[in-house]
Design a protein around this motif. Structure first.
Motif, PDB file in Angstrom:
ATOM      1  N   MET A 115      28.162  -3.866 -11.597  1.00 31.06           N
ATOM      2  CA  MET A 115      28.286  -4.191 -13.032  1.00 31.06           C
ATOM      3  C   MET A 115      26.964  -4.677 -13.619  1.00 31.06           C
ATOM      4  O   MET A 115      26.484  -4.164 -14.613  1.00 31.06           O
ATOM      5  N   ALA A 116      26.367  -5.647 -12.920  1.00 31.53           N
ATOM      6  CA  ALA A 116      25.129  -6.226 -13.422  1.00 31.53           C
ATOM      7  C   ALA A 116      24.042  -5.161 -13.542  1.00 31.53           C
ATOM      8  O   ALA A 116      23.332  -5.096 -14.527  1.00 31.53           O
ATOM      9  N   TYR A 117      23.985  -4.277 -12.518  1.00 35.37           N
ATOM     10  CA  TYR A 117      22.935  -3.249 -12.552  1.00 35.37           C
ATOM     11  C   TYR A 117      23.124  -2.289 -13.697  1.00 35.37           C
ATOM     12  O   TYR A 117      22.181  -1.877 -14.337  1.00 35.37           O
ATOM     13  N   VAL A 118      24.370  -1.967 -13.964  1.00 36.18           N
ATOM     14  CA  VAL A 118      24.652  -1.065 -15.081  1.00 36.18           C
ATOM     15  C   VAL A 118      24.125  -1.677 -16.374  1.00 36.18           C
ATOM     16  O   VAL A 118      23.444  -1.027 -17.161  1.00 36.18           O
ATOM     17  N   ALA A 119      24.389  -2.961 -16.541  1.00 37.67           N
ATOM     18  CA  ALA A 119      23.967  -3.630 -17.766  1.00 37.67           C
ATOM     19  C   ALA A 119      22.448  -3.612 -17.889  1.00 37.67           C
ATOM     20  O   ALA A 119      21.886  -3.332 -18.943  1.00 37.67           O
ATOM     21  N   VAL A 120      21.737  -3.883 -16.785  1.00 34.88           N
ATOM     22  CA  VAL A 120      20.281  -3.921 -16.827  1.00 34.88           C
ATOM     23  C   VAL A 120      19.720  -2.545 -17.154  1.00 34.88           C
ATOM     24  O   VAL A 120      18.843  -2.385 -17.977  1.00 34.88           O
ATOM     25  N   LYS A 121      20.300  -1.507 -16.507  1.00 31.77           N
ATOM     26  CA  LYS A 121      19.775  -0.157 -16.757  1.00 31.77           C
ATOM     27  C   LYS A 121      20.043   0.266 -18.192  1.00 31.77           C
ATOM     28  O   LYS A 121      19.209   0.865 -18.837  1.00 31.77           O
ATOM     29  N   GLY A 122      21.212  -0.080 -18.673  1.00 35.12           N
ATOM     30  CA  GLY A 122      21.527   0.255 -20.051  1.00 35.12           C
ATOM     31  C   GLY A 122      20.568  -0.433 -20.992  1.00 35.12           C
ATOM     32  O   GLY A 122      20.114   0.137 -21.970  1.00 35.12           O
ATOM     33  N   GLY A 123      20.232  -1.697 -20.663  1.00 32.11           N
ATOM     34  CA  GLY A 123      19.353  -2.474 -21.518  1.00 32.11           C
ATOM     35  C   GLY A 123      17.923  -1.997 -21.484  1.00 32.11           C
ATOM     36  O   GLY A 123      17.201  -2.149 -22.465  1.00 32.11           O
ATOM     37  N   GLU A 124      17.537  -1.404 -20.382  1.00 38.63           N
ATOM     38  CA  GLU A 124      16.133  -1.053 -20.211  1.00 38.63           C
ATOM     39  C   GLU A 124      15.635  -0.095 -21.298  1.00 38.63           C
ATOM     40  O   GLU A 124      14.581  -0.292 -21.869  1.00 38.63           O
ATOM     41  N   ARG A 125      16.438   0.946 -21.539  1.00 36.12           N
ATOM     42  CA  ARG A 125      15.996   1.918 -22.542  1.00 36.12           C
ATOM     43  C   ARG A 125      15.983   1.278 -23.927  1.00 36.12           C
ATOM     44  O   ARG A 125      15.067   1.490 -24.721  1.00 36.12           O
ATOM     45  N   ALA A 126      16.994   0.467 -24.188  1.00 29.49           N
ATOM     46  CA  ALA A 126      17.052  -0.205 -25.486  1.00 29.49           C
ATOM     47  C   ALA A 126      15.836  -1.114 -25.671  1.00 29.49           C
ATOM     48  O   ALA A 126      15.231  -1.154 -26.751  1.00 29.49           O
ATOM     49  N   ILE A 127      15.460  -1.803 -24.584  1.00 30.02           N
ATOM     50  CA  ILE A 127      14.310  -2.713 -24.660  1.00 30.02           C
ATOM     51  C   ILE A 127      13.027  -1.918 -24.922  1.00 30.02           C
ATOM     52  O   ILE A 127      12.221  -2.269 -25.785  1.00 30.02           O
ATOM     53  N   ASP A 128      12.847  -0.823 -24.169  1.00 31.94           N
ATOM     54  CA  ASP A 128      11.657   0.008 -24.379  1.00 31.94           C
ATOM     55  C   ASP A 128      11.581   0.500 -25.824  1.00 31.94           C
ATOM     56  O   ASP A 128      10.518   0.461 -26.452  1.00 31.94           O
ATOM     57  N   ASN A 129      12.708   0.970 -26.319  1.00 29.90           N
ATOM     58  CA  ASN A 129      12.715   1.497 -27.681  1.00 29.90           C
ATOM     59  C   ASN A 129      12.475   0.393 -28.709  1.00 29.90           C
ATOM     60  O   ASN A 129      11.787   0.600 -29.709  1.00 29.90           O
ATOM     61  N   ALA A 130      13.036  -0.778 -28.424  1.00 29.32           N
ATOM     62  CA  ALA A 130      12.835  -1.915 -29.333  1.00 29.32           C
ATOM     63  C   ALA A 130      11.343  -2.278 -29.388  1.00 29.32           C
ATOM     64  O   ALA A 130      10.794  -2.555 -30.460  1.00 29.32           O
ATOM     65  N   HIS A 131      10.701  -2.260 -28.219  1.00 28.73           N
ATOM     66  CA  HIS A 131       9.282  -2.621 -28.171  1.00 28.73           C
ATOM     67  C   HIS A 131       8.404  -1.553 -28.834  1.00 28.73           C
ATOM     68  O   HIS A 131       7.380  -1.866 -29.427  1.00 28.73           O
ATOM     69  N   ALA A 132       8.855  -0.290 -28.727  1.00 28.11           N
ATOM     70  CA  ALA A 132       8.116   0.772 -29.418  1.00 28.11           C
ATOM     71  C   ALA A 132       8.201   0.567 -30.927  1.00 28.11           C
ATOM     72  O   ALA A 132       7.207   0.720 -31.649  1.00 28.11           O
ATOM     73  N   TRP A 133       9.383   0.184 -31.392  1.00 34.74           N
ATOM     74  CA  TRP A 133       9.546  -0.051 -32.833  1.00 34.74           C
ATOM     75  C   TRP A 133       8.729  -1.283 -33.246  1.00 34.74           C
ATOM     76  O   TRP A 133       8.098  -1.323 -34.303  1.00 34.74           O
ATOM     77  N   LEU A 134       8.742  -2.298 -32.355  1.00 30.63           N
ATOM     78  CA  LEU A 134       7.938  -3.495 -32.622  1.00 30.63           C
ATOM     79  C   LEU A 134       6.468  -3.121 -32.798  1.00 30.63           C
ATOM     80  O   LEU A 134       5.807  -3.576 -33.729  1.00 30.63           O
ATOM     81  N   ALA A 135       5.953  -2.265 -31.896  1.00 33.97           N
ATOM     82  CA  ALA A 135       4.545  -1.878 -31.982  1.00 33.97           C
ATOM     83  C   ALA A 135       4.263  -1.164 -33.297  1.00 33.97           C
ATOM     84  O   ALA A 135       3.229  -1.398 -33.934  1.00 33.97           O
ATOM     85  N   GLU A 136       5.202  -0.333 -33.708  1.00 35.55           N
ATOM     86  CA  GLU A 136       5.017   0.389 -34.963  1.00 35.55           C
ATOM     87  C   GLU A 136       5.061  -0.572 -36.149  1.00 35.55           C
ATOM     88  O   GLU A 136       4.274  -0.478 -37.081  1.00 35.55           O
ATOM     89  N   THR A 137       6.001  -1.521 -36.074  1.00 37.41           N
ATOM     90  CA  THR A 137       6.119  -2.514 -37.141  1.00 37.41           C
ATOM     91  C   THR A 137       4.874  -3.391 -37.212  1.00 37.41           C
ATOM     92  O   THR A 137       4.397  -3.740 -38.283  1.00 37.41           O
ATOM     93  N   ARG A 138       4.362  -3.742 -36.022  1.00 31.98           N
ATOM     94  CA  ARG A 138       3.150  -4.570 -35.962  1.00 31.98           C
ATOM     95  C   ARG A 138       1.995  -3.876 -36.672  1.00 31.98           C
ATOM     96  O   ARG A 138       1.253  -4.494 -37.412  1.00 31.98           O
ATOM     97  N   ARG A 139       1.891  -2.569 -36.444  1.00 30.50           N
ATOM     98  CA  ARG A 139       0.803  -1.824 -37.062  1.00 30.50           C
ATOM     99  C   ARG A 139       1.014  -1.686 -38.568  1.00 30.50           C
ATOM    100  O   ARG A 139       0.069  -1.653 -39.345  1.00 30.50           O
TER     101      ARG A 139
END
Lengths: 153, 359
Positions: free
Chosen positions: B1-25
């Motif tokens: 269960m825990a691993y599923v949650a982490v893997k699911g979160g990973e892509r969301a986190i990457d995408n969130a950080h990509a949007w953050l970088a774009e917003t920062r710029r």
């Protein structure tokens, strides 16, 4: 701050103080007019690290730790045999290594005079001018109280 | 269960950080801000981040401000994290603020003090009207220069010392503790307190200092002196065995002078609070000096009743990196904790229901 005249290291400390404040670009430009620096080996660094700056309670009392400063240090030995050192209060590998090499060259009697005259003297003059400019700007903001004098007359 | 949650979160986190970088710029049609522009033109933000990050490095502070989109606490956090990657070379000789190359020096207690009142590059006496010329972008005229520069200036505290009407700088407490090496412990002596205050949050110290002025632990302060300028830093590298000057840092120092009625052991005299901060950080240095003095309540035999006189309260809450860590961690997943709380509440309600039925 002024080194005591009986300090055997006074002269070296004075040029190290100047080198610590010099940019790599300025050192390179001035070295272009000098005989080439001898080859050297790095004994340590250049490496970036931290120095914990200390203050004094009330300005003159016991020491306390204020905060850290990022510094670069470098120690070299020139082919002529002198060991040069620099620690500078910024992150700049090139400047630290150049300063250490110049420190070594200044300890070499065969190179000292040319280095002192063509590198240290102009660097020191530029630094002093910068300080004096700031001191004159500061002096221009000195409050001249005139009300009392006016009232007395 | 825990691993599923982490893997699911990973892509969301990457995408969130990509949007953050774009917003920062931001809008890419607008020129990107360079870190040298930040260190040159947002110097007070750089000073504050260096102070609270506990690391003097203008370039790194500027980068941290850019990376944090101007969130200064986040930027200070970035500096604190970076410093842990660097080796410690040693301690400096205590800086001599009396030998400062003065850019600003004012006293609110002596009009005609030796060296005079030097306003320096100050916001004091500005009208706080928005300057639309700055929005248009215009080169300022050169600042006037006097014929000759100012001379060295004695500290006001040294001038007042003669009659014994003001307390001295305090005795040497020996090797000071270092919060970057050992966690805060109590009782904390004045040296340790000053280190904590020096990297404490400006807003928190401002509020604490302000509270003393408004009556919560009043100390009747006067600004004996504020000075700002460049101070040389010296270290003694072990391979040399003598002290060398490694360059200048800009510091702001505040000497607060406080009324003191005296105690059983001390005659009435002025006591002092001390503030010292990286960069041009006047509000910080002043607030620090107020709080340094209020934290001396116990030492001076004053009744310690106000928050600003409570050493543990102030020092446990002055660090904004720790504060933001503990407050902001609340938004991270607490699913399991909350699930167990839910179970507890359900059980308590069920128990209460059964008790009612039995009654």
């Amino acid at each position: 701050m002024t080194p005591a005249s009986d300090d055997p290291n006074a002269e070296r400390k004075a040029w190290m103080r100047v080198l610590a404040r010099a940019s790599a670009g300025d050192m390179r430009a001035l070295l272009a007019d000098c005989p080439a620096l001898p080859p050297h080996i790095r004994l340590r660094g250049p490496e970036v690290g931290l120095v914990m700056a200390r203050g004094r309670i009330g300005g003159g009392g016991g020491a306390f730790n204020l905060g850290e400063i990022a510094v670069t240090r470098c120690t070299v030995r020139s082919e002529a045999g002198q060991v040069g050192h620099a620690t500078i209060a910024r992150r700049d590998d090139e400047a630290a290594e150049l300063a250490a090499r110049i420190d070594a060259a200044l300890q070499d009697p065969a190179r000292h005079d040319a280095m002192a005259a063509r590198v240290i003297t102009p660097l020191a003059a530029a630094q002093e001018k910068r300080r004096q400019d700031a001191a004159r700007r500061a002096a221009a903001t000195q409050v001249q109280f005139f009300t009392m004098a006016t009232m007395r007359s | 269960m825990a691993y599923v949650a982490v893997k699911g979160g990973e892509r969301a986190i990457d995408n969130a950080h990509a949007w953050l970088a774009e917003t920062r710029r931001g809008d890419q049609a607008v020129a990107e801000i360079a870190t040298d522009q930040i260190s040159e033109q947002l110097g007070r933000a750089v000073d504050r981040v260096m102070s609270e990050g506990g690391l003097y490095d203008r370039d790194l502070a500027a980068l941290a401000i850019k990376q944090a989109q101007g969130d200064l606490i986040e930027a200070a956090f970035l500096l604190r994290a970076y410093r842990t990657t660097l080796p410690r070379f040693g301690y400096s000789t205590p800086v001599d603020t009396g030998a400062m190359h003065i850019h600003r020096r004012v006293s609110a207690v002596f009009k005609d003090l030796p060296g005079g009142q030097i306003l320096g590059p100050t916001y004091d006496y500005t009208h706080r009207l928005l300057d639309f010329a700055l929005a248009a972008g215009a080169a300022p005229p050169a600042a006037p220069q006097a014929e000759s520069g100012i001379a060295a200036m004695p500290r006001v505290s040294d001038l007042l010392d003669d009659e014994g009407l003001i307390e001295g700088d305090g005795a040497d407490e020996g090797e000071p503790g270092d919060l970057t090496r050992e966690p805060l412990a109590f009782p904390a002596n004045r040296a340790l307190r000053l280190q904590a205050l020096a990297r404490g949050d400006e807003g928190f110290l401002l509020a604490m200092g302000y509270s003393t002025q408004r009556g919560w632990g009043g100390t009747h302060p006067f600004v004996g002196e504020i000075r700002m300028g460049e101070v040389a830093v010296e270290i003694t590298p072990p391979e040399l065995g003598f002290a060398i000057d490694i360059g200048d840092i800009t510091l702001t120092e505040c000497q607060m002078v406080n009324q003191f009625a005296g105690s059983k052991t001390k005659p009435p005299q002025f006591t002092r609070g001390y503030g010292l901060a990286f960069g041009h950080s006047e509000r910080k240095a002043m607030a620090m000096a107020l709080v340094d003095r209020s934290l001396r309540a116990e030492e001076l035999g004053e009744e310690a009743t106000a928050p600003a006189q409570n050493v543990e309260f102030v020092l446990y809450h002055s660090d904004n990196i720790e504060g933001t860590g503990f407050v902001e961690h609340l938004k991270l997943p607490h699913y399991v904790d909350f699930q167990s709380e839910l179970e507890t509440i359900r059980r308590m309600r069920a128990d209460a229901g059964r008790a009612e039925e039995m009654a």
